[in-house]
Design an enzyme around this catalytic site. Structure first.
Site, PDB file in Angstrom:
ATOM      1  CE  LYS A 229      -7.532   1.238   3.251  1.00 26.84           C
ATOM      2  NZ  LYS A 229      -6.208   1.828   3.855  1.00 26.84           N
TER       3      LYS A 229
ATOM      4  CD  GLU B 147      -2.806   1.081   2.606  1.00 29.83           C
ATOM      5  OE1 GLU B 147      -2.395   0.498   3.529  1.00 29.83           O
ATOM      6  OE2 GLU B 147      -3.871   1.287   2.572  1.00 29.83           O
TER       7      GLU B 147
ATOM      8  CB  CYS C 143      -4.570  -1.927   4.174  1.00 27.13           C
ATOM      9  SG  CYS C 143      -3.654  -2.072   5.678  1.00 27.13           S
TER      10      CYS C 143
HETATM   11  N1  LIG Z   1      -3.706   1.369   5.936  1.00 27.10           N
HETATM   12  C1  LIG Z   1      -4.701   0.783   6.784  1.00 27.10           C
HETATM   13  O1  LIG Z   1      -5.615   0.302   6.104  1.00 27.10           O
HETATM   14  C2  LIG Z   1      -4.350   0.115   7.925  1.00 27.10           C
HETATM   15  C3  LIG Z   1      -5.050  -0.966   8.413  1.00 27.10           C
HETATM   16  C4  LIG Z   1      -4.865  -1.361   9.888  1.00 27.10           C
HETATM   17  O2  LIG Z   1      -3.720  -0.873  10.384  1.00 27.10           O
HETATM   18  C5  LIG Z   1      -5.824  -1.955  10.627  1.00 27.10           C
HETATM   19  O3  LIG Z   1      -5.575  -2.283  11.678  1.00 27.10           O
HETATM   20  O4  LIG Z   1      -6.801  -2.368   9.811  1.00 27.10           O
END
Ligand SMILES: NC(=O)CCC(=O)C(=O)O
Length: 297
Positions: A127, A48, A169
């Site tokens: 996302k 990411e 993510c």
């Molecule tokens: N960059 C993100 O989306 C981080 C996501 C994250 O840390 C989580 O715990 O879920």
């Protein structure tokens, strides 16, 4: 029955160390993608926000215009760099994510671009679930201060291998996305991601293994390398999990490349041994992959 993964595939996750210099980040990504390909990787994944620091204050500054596609080199140097890398590597390239500015709507997104070995764009995933959390005394993060969410499930067909799903993510925390992709025939769920030292320790491995276990598919989580001088300290520990939820390979925190060979038999073997795939009770609860699902933005 036809196998979901049609032929053996070597997967490589590049746990990239990125800094403030986008040109340097792109050059580093290129050298790592080519290194992975030289070791036989057929699918290479970047993390990411691989070409910028990760943080709300960086999204607009590092954003690039992707639509209408294809953008010019001035609009998106990263689009062209990724396309060239995929072509040079002769591999599928899941290009992590970059901050995107969509001029028509005046909106920013956290966006993945996936390219084929011929350098052609295969898919774009914005996302869907924005990372907005507040753990008092630990971490507060609000992507939604700048970003807008994407609106679709992204499944990419790699003709000689089968289907993969790409999400970003925080998307991994939403089992619905993974379940829909798996039930639509994906053999591998890929998440470029950047968990942090708080939630990484708590949930990174658990999320990867849970998505693999629930769906009996391969899962790959690709993190940036940890940089303790950065505003946001990524967890690292990129990992590849098999359809039985076993960790096939995992990195530490530093920059490195993770490899795993995906086996054409493993999904069907797992589903035969623990046949949850044929034991679902859609007479008791609905099949979420069967309702209204958006695949197009
Ligand atoms: N960059 C993100 O989306 C981080 C996501 C994250 O840390 C989580 O715990 O879920």
């Amino acid at each position: 029955m036809a196998k979901l993964l049609k032929k053996p595939l070597k997967l490589a996750l590049v746990q990239l160390a990125s800094g403030a210099d986008k040109t340097a980040n792109l050059a580093n990504a290129r050298s790592k993608v080519l290194e992975a390909a030289s070791k036989g990787a057929n699918v290479v994944v970047l993390p990411e926000c691989f070409n910028s620091p990760y943080g709300v204050k960086y999204f607009a500054k590092y954003s690039e215009t992707l639509l209408p596609s294809p953008p010019s080199k001035e609009q998106s140097p990263s689009f062209h760099a990724l396309s060239d890398m995929a072509k040079e590597a002769k591999a599928y390239l899941v290009g992590g994510s970059i901050p995107e500015y969509w001029a028509e709507a005046k909106k920013y997104y956290n966006t993945n671009l996936t390219f084929g070995p011929d350098g052609k764009l295969l898919a774009m995933h914005r996302k869907v679930h924005l990372f907005d959390i507040d753990i008092p005394g630990k971490i507060t993060f609000r992507e939604s201060e700048v970003l807008s969410p994407g609106n679709k499930v992204t499944i990419v067909d790699l003709p000689e291998y089968g289907k993969i799903a790409v999400a970003i993510c925080y998307d991994v925390r939403f089992p619905e996305l993974a379940m829909i992709a798996a039930r639509k025939g994906a053999f591998l769920l890929l998440y470029p991601g950047a968990f942090n030292l708080t939630t990484g320790k708590l949930h990174w491995e658990l999320q990867a293994r849970a998505r693999a276990m629930d769906n009996q598919v391969y899962v790959g989580l690709c993190s940036p390398a940890r940089d303790m001088k950065a505003d946001y300290n990524a967890w690292g520990h990129s990992m590849i999990v098999d359809p039985n939820a076993e960790i096939l390979a995992q990195l530490e925190e530093k920059e490195d490349i993770l490899y795993a060979d995906l086996d054409t038999e493993k999904i069907e073997e797992t589903r035969k041994s623990i046949p949850i795939y044929s034991q679902r009770r859609f007479d008791v609860y609905p099949d979420i992959s069967d309702g209204k699902v958006r695949y197009e933005e």
